[in-house]
Scaffold this motif. Structure first.
Motif, PDB file in Angstrom:
ATOM      1  N   GLY A  19       0.823  -1.214   0.000  1.00 46.58           N
ATOM      2  CA  GLY A  19       0.000   0.000   0.000  1.00 46.58           C
ATOM      3  C   GLY A  19       0.849   1.254   0.000  1.00 46.58           C
ATOM      4  N   PRO A  20       0.204   2.405   0.144  1.00 46.03           N
ATOM      5  CA  PRO A  20       0.909   3.677  -0.029  1.00 46.03           C
ATOM      6  C   PRO A  20       1.647   4.189   1.212  1.00 46.03           C
ATOM      7  CG  PRO A  20      -1.430   4.066   0.229  1.00 46.03           C
ATOM      8  CD  PRO A  20      -1.234   2.584   0.294  1.00 46.03           C
ATOM      9  N   GLY A  21       1.486   3.566   2.353  1.00 46.12           N
ATOM     10  CA  GLY A  21       2.198   4.097   3.515  1.00 46.12           C
ATOM     11  C   GLY A  21       1.718   3.472   4.800  1.00 46.12           C
ATOM     12  N   LYS A  95       6.316  -4.886  -1.609  1.00 46.53           N
ATOM     13  CA  LYS A  95       6.495  -3.761  -2.520  1.00 46.53           C
ATOM     14  C   LYS A  95       5.537  -2.641  -2.159  1.00 46.53           C
ATOM     15  CE  LYS A  95       7.352  -6.802  -6.386  1.00 46.53           C
ATOM     16  NZ  LYS A  95       8.414  -6.054  -7.051  1.00 46.53           N
ATOM     17  N   GLY A  96       5.943  -1.407  -2.430  1.00 48.09           N
ATOM     18  CA  GLY A  96       5.032  -0.289  -2.200  1.00 48.09           C
ATOM     19  C   GLY A  96       3.813  -0.410  -3.103  1.00 48.09           C
ATOM     20  N   GLY A  97       2.682   0.060  -2.631  1.00 51.80           N
ATOM     21  CA  GLY A  97       1.478   0.089  -3.463  1.00 51.80           C
ATOM     22  C   GLY A  97       1.001  -1.298  -3.824  1.00 51.80           C
ATOM     23  N   VAL A 101       1.288  -2.802 -10.304  1.00 49.93           N
ATOM     24  CA  VAL A 101       1.217  -1.463 -10.892  1.00 49.93           C
ATOM     25  C   VAL A 101       2.616  -0.864 -10.796  1.00 49.93           C
ATOM     26  CG1 VAL A 101       0.179   0.843 -10.770  1.00 49.93           C
ATOM     27  CG2 VAL A 101      -1.208  -1.165 -10.246  1.00 49.93           C
ATOM     28  N   PHE A 102       3.331  -0.854 -11.879  1.00 45.86           N
ATOM     29  CA  PHE A 102       4.701  -0.355 -11.948  1.00 45.86           C
ATOM     30  C   PHE A 102       5.571  -0.921 -10.833  1.00 45.86           C
ATOM     31  CE2 PHE A 102       2.074   3.261 -13.678  1.00 45.86           C
ATOM     32  CZ  PHE A 102       2.261   2.886 -14.996  1.00 45.86           C
ATOM     33  N   GLY A 103       5.324  -2.166 -10.479  1.00 51.93           N
ATOM     34  CA  GLY A 103       6.062  -2.745  -9.370  1.00 51.93           C
ATOM     35  C   GLY A 103       6.963  -3.895  -9.791  1.00 51.93           C
ATOM     36  N   ILE A 125      -3.068  -1.335  -2.088  1.00 48.76           N
ATOM     37  CA  ILE A 125      -3.649  -0.066  -2.542  1.00 48.76           C
ATOM     38  C   ILE A 125      -2.556   0.688  -3.280  1.00 48.76           C
ATOM     39  CG2 ILE A 125      -4.576   2.156  -1.804  1.00 48.76           C
ATOM     40  CD1 ILE A 125      -5.927   0.722   0.517  1.00 48.76           C
ATOM     41  N   SER A 126      -2.784   0.900  -4.554  1.00 45.86           N
ATOM     42  CA  SER A 126      -1.768   1.584  -5.344  1.00 45.86           C
ATOM     43  C   SER A 126      -1.740   3.072  -4.979  1.00 45.86           C
ATOM     44  CB  SER A 126      -2.089   1.407  -6.833  1.00 45.86           C
ATOM     45  OG  SER A 126      -0.987   1.816  -7.605  1.00 45.86           O
ATOM     46  N   ALA A 127      -0.600   3.699  -5.270  1.00 44.58           N
ATOM     47  CA  ALA A 127      -0.433   5.113  -4.921  1.00 44.58           C
ATOM     48  C   ALA A 127      -1.570   5.959  -5.472  1.00 44.58           C
ATOM     49  CB  ALA A 127       0.909   5.613  -5.439  1.00 44.58           C
ATOM     50  N   ASN A 205       3.979  12.150  -1.139  1.00 41.86           N
ATOM     51  CA  ASN A 205       3.880  11.379   0.106  1.00 41.86           C
ATOM     52  C   ASN A 205       2.444  11.080   0.528  1.00 41.86           C
ATOM     53  OD1 ASN A 205       6.541  10.763   1.089  1.00 41.86           O
ATOM     54  ND2 ASN A 205       6.847  12.974   1.220  1.00 41.86           N
ATOM     55  N   ALA A 206       1.662  10.654  -0.436  1.00 44.78           N
ATOM     56  CA  ALA A 206       0.256  10.345  -0.144  1.00 44.78           C
ATOM     57  C   ALA A 206       0.148   9.357   1.015  1.00 44.78           C
ATOM     58  CB  ALA A 206      -0.403   9.745  -1.384  1.00 44.78           C
ATOM     59  N   CYS A 207      -0.827   9.596   1.888  1.00 44.01           N
ATOM     60  CA  CYS A 207      -1.136   8.695   3.010  1.00 44.01           C
ATOM     61  C   CYS A 207      -0.029   8.623   4.045  1.00 44.01           C
ATOM     62  CB  CYS A 207      -1.479   7.290   2.516  1.00 44.01           C
ATOM     63  SG  CYS A 207      -2.806   7.260   1.325  1.00 44.01           S
ATOM     64  N   GLN A 231       9.447  16.236  -4.008  1.00 46.14           N
ATOM     65  CA  GLN A 231      10.335  15.077  -3.980  1.00 46.14           C
ATOM     66  C   GLN A 231       9.546  13.810  -4.244  1.00 46.14           C
ATOM     67  OE1 GLN A 231      13.710  15.332  -3.322  1.00 46.14           O
ATOM     68  NE2 GLN A 231      13.401  17.553  -3.297  1.00 46.14           N
ATOM     69  N   SER A 232      10.222  12.798  -4.750  1.00 44.44           N
ATOM     70  CA  SER A 232       9.621  11.488  -4.887  1.00 44.44           C
ATOM     71  C   SER A 232       9.434  10.891  -3.474  1.00 44.44           C
ATOM     72  CB  SER A 232      10.569  10.611  -5.696  1.00 44.44           C
ATOM     73  OG  SER A 232      10.025   9.348  -5.882  1.00 44.44           O
ATOM     74  N   PRO A 233       8.382  10.125  -3.187  1.00 44.07           N
ATOM     75  CA  PRO A 233       7.365   9.691  -4.135  1.00 44.07           C
ATOM     76  C   PRO A 233       6.238  10.714  -4.276  1.00 44.07           C
ATOM     77  CG  PRO A 233       6.954   8.636  -2.022  1.00 44.07           C
ATOM     78  CD  PRO A 233       8.193   9.483  -1.848  1.00 44.07           C
ATOM     79  N   ALA A 234       5.887  10.973  -5.509  1.00 41.23           N
ATOM     80  CA  ALA A 234       4.773  11.877  -5.775  1.00 41.23           C
ATOM     81  C   ALA A 234       4.080  11.442  -7.055  1.00 41.23           C
ATOM     82  CB  ALA A 234       5.281  13.305  -5.901  1.00 41.23           C
ATOM     83  N   LEU A 235       2.810  11.749  -7.117  1.00 40.04           N
ATOM     84  CA  LEU A 235       2.024  11.474  -8.322  1.00 40.04           C
ATOM     85  C   LEU A 235       1.587  12.792  -8.916  1.00 40.04           C
ATOM     86  CD1 LEU A 235      -0.566   8.771  -7.217  1.00 40.04           C
ATOM     87  CD2 LEU A 235       1.442   8.412  -8.655  1.00 40.04           C
ATOM     88  N   ILE A 236       1.482  12.826 -10.227  1.00 38.28           N
ATOM     89  CA  ILE A 236       0.911  13.986 -10.897  1.00 38.28           C
ATOM     90  C   ILE A 236      -0.437  13.540 -11.469  1.00 38.28           C
ATOM     91  CG2 ILE A 236       1.222  15.665 -12.756  1.00 38.28           C
ATOM     92  CD1 ILE A 236       4.291  15.058 -12.519  1.00 38.28           C
TER      93      ILE A 236
HETATM   94  N1  SAH Z   1       3.727  -0.299  -7.100  1.00 40.18           N
HETATM   95  C1  SAH Z   1       3.599   1.084  -6.694  1.00 40.18           C
HETATM   96  C2  SAH Z   1       4.259   2.036  -7.669  1.00 40.18           C
HETATM   97  C3  SAH Z   1       5.752   1.878  -7.773  1.00 40.18           C
HETATM   98  S1  SAH Z   1       6.471   3.057  -8.870  1.00 40.18           S
HETATM   99  C4  SAH Z   1       2.119   1.417  -6.503  1.00 40.18           C
HETATM  100  O1  SAH Z   1       1.254   0.639  -6.916  1.00 40.18           O
HETATM  101  O2  SAH Z   1       1.844   2.472  -5.947  1.00 40.18           O
HETATM  102  C5  SAH Z   1       6.972   4.300  -7.723  1.00 40.18           C
HETATM  103  C6  SAH Z   1       6.113   5.545  -7.887  1.00 40.18           C
HETATM  104  O3  SAH Z   1       4.861   5.386  -7.252  1.00 40.18           O
HETATM  105  C7  SAH Z   1       6.706   6.781  -7.254  1.00 40.18           C
HETATM  106  O4  SAH Z   1       7.682   7.374  -8.073  1.00 40.18           O
HETATM  107  C8  SAH Z   1       5.474   7.652  -7.128  1.00 40.18           C
HETATM  108  O5  SAH Z   1       5.137   8.232  -8.371  1.00 40.18           O
HETATM  109  C9  SAH Z   1       4.403   6.644  -6.793  1.00 40.18           C
HETATM  110  N2  SAH Z   1       4.182   6.545  -5.337  1.00 40.18           N
HETATM  111  C10 SAH Z   1       4.419   5.479  -4.557  1.00 40.18           C
HETATM  112  N3  SAH Z   1       4.057   5.737  -3.276  1.00 40.18           N
HETATM  113  C11 SAH Z   1       3.576   6.996  -3.268  1.00 40.18           C
HETATM  114  C12 SAH Z   1       3.035   7.850  -2.256  1.00 40.18           C
HETATM  115  N4  SAH Z   1       2.928   7.456  -0.982  1.00 40.18           N
HETATM  116  N5  SAH Z   1       2.641   9.086  -2.622  1.00 40.18           N
HETATM  117  C13 SAH Z   1       2.720   9.508  -3.896  1.00 40.18           C
HETATM  118  N6  SAH Z   1       3.223   8.747  -4.878  1.00 40.18           N
HETATM  119  C14 SAH Z   1       3.641   7.520  -4.583  1.00 40.18           C
END
Ligand code: SAH
Length: 258
Positions: A19-21, A95-97, A101-103, A125-127, A205-207, A231-236
């Motif tokens: 998940g995201p955090g 893995k994060g998220g 999804v891009f993992g 939960i993806s970012a 830094n969502a969540c 700064q990373s991690p960030a979404l646009i």
């Molecule tokens: N598998 C992950 C994505 C990995 S790619 C997922 O499903 O979320 C890494 C990118 O995810 C980062 O560069 C950023 O764009 C985004 N990301 C991951 N965690 C984030 C967070 N807490 N807040 C914002 N963007 C996040």
């Protein structure tokens, strides 16, 4: 464990989304696996509070960027996971998220399957979903967007990617890994016909407690990222839905999850 030939047990590779955090955005299955694992191979986006849930005697292996700035190459990660599983150990690959999804979860799953190792995917939960909830930006909205796309915005191959039609009226585009390339992203989208005043949001830094939600027009994206030192991690997030978000809900979510 599974027996692939007499006398030989292999472990299972669990590809688990962290998940995201915040830990309470884990699935129950992910939490159970993390709490019981004896071996966890994790990347850098996994929050320390989630790693803290591991058993005190668990082996935690980071494949994240080190000071040298290099992550372990993907084929070495695959080899490590397969090696451990073939030696009879269950592996939690965290893995994060979401792992798919891009993992690079797909690559790790294929490596496991090629080696005859059992693999389980535990979604996270993806970012994009975390950022949407925490910022109050609904990714779809009956009045503003019925199409959502996720794209990878990192340098490599950005100019070759065809994003035409992914952003615009009635659509939401979520860009992962786009902080460094924000100027090229804005340029690419405007060259594709997107209005310079199309609303956008950056969710950093969502969540997490330090989350920031920044908004502006597409043409101002590069300056916004620079001026705010995003700064990373960030979404646009690109699209009219970003002009609707109610920032007031963010503190509620954070209060509830931290
Ligand atoms: N598998 C992950 C994505 C990995 S790619 C997922 O499903 O979320 C890494 C990118 O995810 C980062 O560069 C950023 O764009 C985004 N990301 C991951 N965690 C984030 C967070 N807490 N807040 C914002 N963007 C996040």
């Amino acid at each position: 464990m599974r027996r692939i030939w007499p006398g030989m047990e292999t472990g299972t590779i669990h590809l688990v989304g962290a998940g995201p955090g915040s830990p309470d955005l884990l699935t129950l299955r992910a939490a159970r696996l993390i709490e019981t694992a004896s071996l966890i191979v994790h990347d850098g986006l996994v929050d320390p509070s989630i790693l803290a849930m591991a058993r005190s005697d668990a082996r935690l292996v980071s494949v994240a960027k080190q000071r040298s700035k290099h992550t372990l190459p993907q084929d070495e990660i695959n080899a490590l996971l397969v090696h451990e599983a073939l030696a009879g150990r269950d592996v939690v690959r965290l893995k994060g998220g979401d792992p798919f999804v891009f993992g690079r979860g797909g690559e790790e799953m294929e490596a496991a399957q090629a080696a005859g190792v059992r693999v389980e995917i535990v979604p996270g939960i993806s970012a994009a979903n975390g950022a949407a909830a925490a910022s109050g930006i609904a990714l779809t909205h009956r009045e503003d967007a019925s199409i959502v796309s996720f794209v990878a915005g990192q340098c490599k191959g950005l100019s070759d990617q065809d994003w035409s039609g992914l952003a615009g009226v009635g659509r939401t585009l979520v860009i992962y890994m786009g902080v460094k390339t924000a100027p090229q992203i804005a340029e690419k989208l405007m060259a594709d016909g997107l209005a310079p005043d199309m609303p956008i949001a950056v969710v950093e830094n969502a969540c997490r407690p330090e989350m920031r939600v920044l908004r502006g027009p597409l043409a101002g994206l590069p300056d916004l990222v620079m001026a705010e030192a995003v700064q990373s991690p960030a979404l646009i997030i690109i699209g009219h839905v970003t002009a609707r978000g109610d920032a007031a809900i963010a503190p509620l979510l954070l209060e509830a999850t931290l």
